[in-house]
Design an enzyme around this catalytic site. Structure first.
Site, PDB file in Angstrom:
ATOM      1  N   ALA A   1       2.173  16.957  12.092  1.00 28.68           N
ATOM      2  CA  ALA A   1       2.500  17.778  11.101  1.00 28.68           C
ATOM      3  C   ALA A   1       1.927  19.094  10.876  1.00 28.68           C
ATOM      4  O   ALA A   1       2.512  20.035  10.259  1.00 28.68           O
ATOM      5  CB  ALA A   1       1.678  17.114   9.928  1.00 28.68           C
TER       6      ALA A   1
ATOM      7  N   GLN B   1      -0.292   9.137  -0.578  1.00 28.46           N
ATOM      8  CA  GLN B   1      -0.796   7.653  -0.384  1.00 28.46           C
ATOM      9  C   GLN B   1      -2.260   7.915  -0.078  1.00 28.46           C
ATOM     10  O   GLN B   1      -3.133   6.909  -0.096  1.00 28.46           O
ATOM     11  CB  GLN B   1      -0.049   7.130   0.645  1.00 28.46           C
ATOM     12  CG  GLN B   1       1.400   6.820   0.090  1.00 28.46           C
ATOM     13  CD  GLN B   1       1.971   6.147   1.267  1.00 28.46           C
ATOM     14  OE1 GLN B   1       2.272   4.702   1.446  1.00 28.46           O
ATOM     15  NE2 GLN B   1       3.014   7.028   2.327  1.00 28.46           N
TER      16      GLN B   1
ATOM     17  N   CYS C   1     -16.106   2.417 -13.284  1.00 30.27           N
ATOM     18  CA  CYS C   1     -17.007   1.428 -13.411  1.00 30.27           C
ATOM     19  C   CYS C   1     -16.223   0.335 -14.031  1.00 30.27           C
ATOM     20  O   CYS C   1     -15.336   0.233 -14.866  1.00 30.27           O
ATOM     21  CB  CYS C   1     -17.860   1.917 -14.550  1.00 30.27           C
ATOM     22  SG  CYS C   1     -19.112   0.655 -15.222  1.00 30.27           S
TER      23      CYS C   1
ATOM     24  N   HIS D   1      -2.631   6.092  -4.893  1.00 29.85           N
ATOM     25  CA  HIS D   1      -3.570   5.289  -4.497  1.00 29.85           C
ATOM     26  C   HIS D   1      -5.148   5.389  -4.429  1.00 29.85           C
ATOM     27  O   HIS D   1      -5.874   4.945  -3.924  1.00 29.85           O
ATOM     28  CB  HIS D   1      -3.414   4.709  -2.821  1.00 29.85           C
ATOM     29  CG  HIS D   1      -2.049   4.183  -2.407  1.00 29.85           C
ATOM     30  ND1 HIS D   1      -1.447   4.234  -1.222  1.00 29.85           N
ATOM     31  CD2 HIS D   1      -1.249   3.584  -3.241  1.00 29.85           C
ATOM     32  CE1 HIS D   1      -0.253   3.677  -1.271  1.00 29.85           C
ATOM     33  NE2 HIS D   1      -0.085   3.177  -2.708  1.00 29.85           N
TER      34      HIS D   1
ATOM     35  N   ILE E   1      -6.225   8.856   0.107  1.00 30.53           N
ATOM     36  CA  ILE E   1      -7.303   9.076  -0.728  1.00 30.53           C
ATOM     37  C   ILE E   1      -8.405   9.929  -0.273  1.00 30.53           C
ATOM     38  O   ILE E   1      -9.477  10.260  -1.027  1.00 30.53           O
ATOM     39  CB  ILE E   1      -7.942   7.561  -0.747  1.00 30.53           C
ATOM     40  CG1 ILE E   1      -8.619   6.996   0.467  1.00 30.53           C
ATOM     41  CG2 ILE E   1      -7.093   6.468  -1.478  1.00 30.53           C
ATOM     42  CD1 ILE E   1      -9.257   5.813   0.285  1.00 30.53           C
ATOM     43  N   ASP E   2      -8.055  10.479   0.865  1.00 25.32           N
ATOM     44  CA  ASP E   2      -8.976  11.811   1.067  1.00 25.32           C
ATOM     45  C   ASP E   2      -8.452  13.183   0.056  1.00 25.32           C
ATOM     46  O   ASP E   2      -7.480  13.004  -0.602  1.00 25.32           O
ATOM     47  CB  ASP E   2      -8.583  12.290   2.595  1.00 25.32           C
ATOM     48  CG  ASP E   2      -7.216  12.767   2.936  1.00 25.32           C
ATOM     49  OD1 ASP E   2      -6.662  12.327   3.765  1.00 25.32           O
ATOM     50  OD2 ASP E   2      -6.994  13.771   2.250  1.00 25.32           O
TER      51      ASP E   2
HETATM   52  C1  BV8 Z   1       1.930  -3.328  -5.509  1.00 30.05           C
HETATM   53  C2  BV8 Z   1      -5.741   2.878  -0.640  1.00 30.05           C
HETATM   54  C3  BV8 Z   1       2.772  -4.166  -7.493  1.00 30.05           C
HETATM   55  C4  BV8 Z   1      -6.991   2.413  -0.283  1.00 30.05           C
HETATM   56  C5  BV8 Z   1      -3.774   1.817   0.178  1.00 30.05           C
HETATM   57  C6  BV8 Z   1       5.546  -8.164   1.356  1.00 30.05           C
HETATM   58  C7  BV8 Z   1       6.533  -7.129   1.302  1.00 30.05           C
HETATM   59  C8  BV8 Z   1       6.589  -6.160   0.902  1.00 30.05           C
HETATM   60  C9  BV8 Z   1       5.428  -5.570   0.070  1.00 30.05           C
HETATM   61  C10 BV8 Z   1       4.451  -6.637  -0.092  1.00 30.05           C
HETATM   62  C11 BV8 Z   1       4.362  -7.886   0.550  1.00 30.05           C
HETATM   63  N1  BV8 Z   1       3.075  -8.399   0.054  1.00 30.05           N
HETATM   64  C12 BV8 Z   1       2.539  -7.482  -0.675  1.00 30.05           C
HETATM   65  C13 BV8 Z   1       3.376  -6.418  -0.998  1.00 30.05           C
HETATM   66  C14 BV8 Z   1       2.954  -5.193  -1.629  1.00 30.05           C
HETATM   67  C15 BV8 Z   1       1.863  -4.377  -0.903  1.00 30.05           C
HETATM   68  C16 BV8 Z   1       2.296  -3.881   0.571  1.00 30.05           C
HETATM   69  O1  BV8 Z   1       3.164  -3.026   0.704  1.00 30.05           O
HETATM   70  N2  BV8 Z   1       1.770  -4.762   1.429  1.00 30.05           N
HETATM   71  C17 BV8 Z   1       2.349  -4.230   2.848  1.00 30.05           C
HETATM   72  C18 BV8 Z   1       1.150  -4.526   3.954  1.00 30.05           C
HETATM   73  C19 BV8 Z   1       3.529  -5.181   3.379  1.00 30.05           C
HETATM   74  N3  BV8 Z   1       1.647  -3.475  -1.579  1.00 30.05           N
HETATM   75  C20 BV8 Z   1       0.699  -3.276  -2.659  1.00 30.05           C
HETATM   76  O2  BV8 Z   1       0.000  -4.337  -3.003  1.00 30.05           O
HETATM   77  C21 BV8 Z   1       0.762  -2.018  -3.786  1.00 30.05           C
HETATM   78  N4  BV8 Z   1       0.791  -2.720  -4.950  1.00 30.05           N
HETATM   79  O3  BV8 Z   1       2.941  -3.653  -4.763  1.00 30.05           O
HETATM   80  O4  BV8 Z   1       1.590  -3.649  -6.595  1.00 30.05           O
HETATM   81  C22 BV8 Z   1       3.451  -2.948  -8.453  1.00 30.05           C
HETATM   82  C23 BV8 Z   1       4.403  -2.161  -7.506  1.00 30.05           C
HETATM   83  C24 BV8 Z   1       5.156  -1.290  -8.175  1.00 30.05           C
HETATM   84  C25 BV8 Z   1       4.821  -0.892  -9.417  1.00 30.05           C
HETATM   85  C26 BV8 Z   1       4.229  -1.793 -10.375  1.00 30.05           C
HETATM   86  C27 BV8 Z   1       3.182  -2.951  -9.531  1.00 30.05           C
HETATM   87  C28 BV8 Z   1      -0.787  -1.340  -3.377  1.00 30.05           C
HETATM   88  C29 BV8 Z   1      -0.708  -0.834  -2.052  1.00 30.05           C
HETATM   89  C30 BV8 Z   1      -1.860   0.179  -2.186  1.00 30.05           C
HETATM   90  C31 BV8 Z   1      -2.791  -0.328  -0.807  1.00 30.05           C
HETATM   91  N5  BV8 Z   1      -3.801   0.786  -0.780  1.00 30.05           N
HETATM   92  N6  BV8 Z   1      -4.623   2.753   0.260  1.00 30.05           N
HETATM   93  C32 BV8 Z   1      -7.303   2.759   1.148  1.00 30.05           C
HETATM   94  O5  BV8 Z   1      -6.868   3.854   1.596  1.00 30.05           O
HETATM   95  O6  BV8 Z   1      -8.520   1.992   1.629  1.00 30.05           O
HETATM   96  S1  BV8 Z   1      -2.597   1.588   1.377  1.00 30.05           S
HETATM   97  C33 BV8 Z   1      -2.938   2.544   2.630  1.00 30.05           C
HETATM   98  O7  BV8 Z   1      -2.333   1.969   3.781  1.00 30.05           O
HETATM   99  C34 BV8 Z   1      -2.518   3.939   2.684  1.00 30.05           C
HETATM  100  O8  BV8 Z   1      -2.773   4.386   1.160  1.00 30.05           O
HETATM  101  C35 BV8 Z   1      -1.108   3.988   2.941  1.00 30.05           C
HETATM  102  O9  BV8 Z   1      -0.290   3.764   1.739  1.00 30.05           O
HETATM  103  C36 BV8 Z   1      -0.926   2.678   3.768  1.00 30.05           C
HETATM  104  C37 BV8 Z   1      -1.008   3.435   5.338  1.00 30.05           C
HETATM  105  O10 BV8 Z   1       0.149   4.087   5.539  1.00 30.05           O
HETATM  106  P1  BV8 Z   1       0.465   5.431   5.874  1.00 30.05           P
HETATM  107  O11 BV8 Z   1      -0.346   6.413   5.103  1.00 30.05           O
HETATM  108  O12 BV8 Z   1       1.953   5.556   6.149  1.00 30.05           O
HETATM  109  O13 BV8 Z   1      -0.316   5.629   7.407  1.00 30.05           O
HETATM  110  P2  BV8 Z   1      -0.146   4.784   8.808  1.00 30.05           P
HETATM  111  O14 BV8 Z   1      -1.229   4.767   9.684  1.00 30.05           O
HETATM  112  O15 BV8 Z   1       0.625   3.299   8.518  1.00 30.05           O
HETATM  113  O16 BV8 Z   1       1.132   5.614   9.391  1.00 30.05           O
HETATM  114  C38 BV8 Z   1       0.815   6.771   9.717  1.00 30.05           C
HETATM  115  C39 BV8 Z   1       2.279   7.537  10.349  1.00 30.05           C
HETATM  116  O17 BV8 Z   1       1.626   8.947  10.444  1.00 30.05           O
HETATM  117  C40 BV8 Z   1       2.705   7.105  11.366  1.00 30.05           C
HETATM  118  O18 BV8 Z   1       3.969   6.676  10.940  1.00 30.05           O
HETATM  119  C41 BV8 Z   1       2.353   8.009  12.517  1.00 30.05           C
HETATM  120  O19 BV8 Z   1       3.529   8.153  13.442  1.00 30.05           O
HETATM  121  C42 BV8 Z   1       2.218   9.231  11.590  1.00 30.05           C
HETATM  122  N7  BV8 Z   1       1.461  10.322  12.373  1.00 30.05           N
HETATM  123  C43 BV8 Z   1       0.521  10.007  13.242  1.00 30.05           C
HETATM  124  N8  BV8 Z   1      -0.227  11.177  13.442  1.00 30.05           N
HETATM  125  C44 BV8 Z   1       0.633  12.118  12.864  1.00 30.05           C
HETATM  126  C45 BV8 Z   1       1.735  11.468  12.145  1.00 30.05           C
HETATM  127  N9  BV8 Z   1       2.582  12.437  11.591  1.00 30.05           N
HETATM  128  C46 BV8 Z   1       2.528  13.759  11.864  1.00 30.05           C
HETATM  129  N10 BV8 Z   1       1.520  14.274  12.511  1.00 30.05           N
HETATM  130  C47 BV8 Z   1       0.644  13.607  13.060  1.00 30.05           C
HETATM  131  N11 BV8 Z   1      -0.354  14.359  13.735  1.00 30.05           N
END
Ligand code: BV8
Length: 234
Positions: A215, A87, A113, A105, A89-90
């Site tokens: 990790a 997920q 473009c 993602h 983008i790095d």
């Molecule tokens: C789509 C790129 C249709 C940009 C990103 C209502 C309900 C359900 C879903 C939805 C809803 N309303 C809208 C939606 C859909 C929506 C969505 O899910 N919204 C959420 C907010 C509810 N999704 C979309 O719009 C997606 N598109 O659905 O299109 C479709 C679907 C299927 C097929 C066809 C069409 C597009 C979503 C993509 C958005 N872009 N990134 C950018 O990066 O700027 S999302 C971005 O946030 C990341 O890429 C990643 O996906 C997300 C962050 O999540 P994580 O990576 O998990 O990071 P997070 O900080 O949350 O968690 C870190 C974890 O690591 C923690 O658990 C922590 O404990 C752990 N951790 C921390 N340190 C460590 C560690 N683990 C181990 N070691 C460590 N040291």
């Protein structure tokens, strides 16, 4: 054994890249809906470009960690039997040695473009509206998937989830879809599932086994275990 590994921001946390939901997470600084949607880009392209230009610049100041390197070691051993989808983008998986990384993602060090659809590797800022290398129009945007946009490679990912023996999620909160649904798809199709994460996540309750910790400790240990033949096959 065919393995699908899904990674999230947590795998890059110990490299110094902030995650999205921890105290110093990026989203803390910005409401995702103001920087990571097509509407936000239409409303305030300068704000969105600054958000991504800063993150792109930060990549030059961080390095891959032991978890990225361990997954590259696993790819070396398994070849095509490992499907790594991130997920993130790095580019830390690539800089850690992984050669086949599927960025569902998109990628921070890439530009897209909106005039001619050209995609180019891009390490500098975009906020000064540089010309597209193909059509020379000043219409390059970050080549990332925003909320409301369709993730890349979903058909391939579903095929790999169908064909794998083991699904492993690493460093993800399991809150963003469709990535958060991969574990349900795997469990529903009788696959073994494992989570390696610092804290409990939105999908911890769905996996067969969940290991807690950083990790950089969990991933090398799991890869060693797997390659020594004592892997998660119980
Ligand atoms: C789509 C790129 C249709 C940009 C990103 C209502 C309900 C359900 C879903 C939805 C809803 N309303 C809208 C939606 C859909 C929506 C969505 O899910 N919204 C959420 C907010 C509810 N999704 C979309 O719009 C997606 N598109 O659905 O299109 C479709 C679907 C299927 C097929 C066809 C069409 C597009 C979503 C993509 C958005 N872009 N990134 C950018 O990066 O700027 S999302 C971005 O946030 C990341 O890429 C990643 O996906 C997300 C962050 O999540 P994580 O990576 O998990 O990071 P997070 O900080 O949350 O968690 C870190 C974890 O690591 C923690 O658990 C922590 O404990 C752990 N951790 C921390 N340190 C460590 C560690 N683990 C181990 N070691 C460590 N040291």
């Amino acid at each position: 054994m065919r393995i699908v590994v899904l990674t999230g921001a947590g795998i890059s946390a110990e490299s110094g890249l902030p995650t999205f939901r921890d105290a110093d997470g990026l989203w803390e600084g910005h409401d995702p809906m103001t920087v990571a949607t097509p509407e936000a880009y239409d409303d305030d392209p300068d704000l969105v470009h600054r958000f991504y230009d800063e993150r792109r610049a930060a990549l030059g100041r961080v390095r891959p960690n032991a978890a990225h390197v361990a997954l590259a070691r696993l790819e070396e051993a398994l070849g095509d039997d490992l499907y790594l989808v991130t997920q993130n983008i790095d580019d830390l998986h690539e800089r850690g040695g992984s050669r086949r990384v599927h960025h569902m993602h998109g990628r921070l060090r890439a530009a897209w473009c909106t005039t001619c659809d050209h995609r180019a590797s891009w390490h500098g800022p975009l906020r000064d509206r540089p010309p597209c290398p193909a059509c020379e129009r000043p219409t390059l945007r970050p080549d990332v998937v925003w909320f409301g946009e369709v993730p890349h490679g979903m058909d391939d990912i579903e095929r790999e989830l169908w064909e794998c023996d083991l699904f492993v999620s690493i460093g993800t909160s399991g809150l963003v879809y469709p990535a958060a649904a991969f574990v349900h798809y795997a469990v529903g199709n009788g696959k073994r599932t494992l989570e390696l994460n610092l804290d409990a996540s939105g999908t911890s309750g769905d996996v067969h086994e969940s290991r807690r910790g950083p990790a950089t400790e969990l991933v090398p240990a799991w890869v060693d275990e797997l390659l020594s033949g004592a892997g998660v096959t119980s």
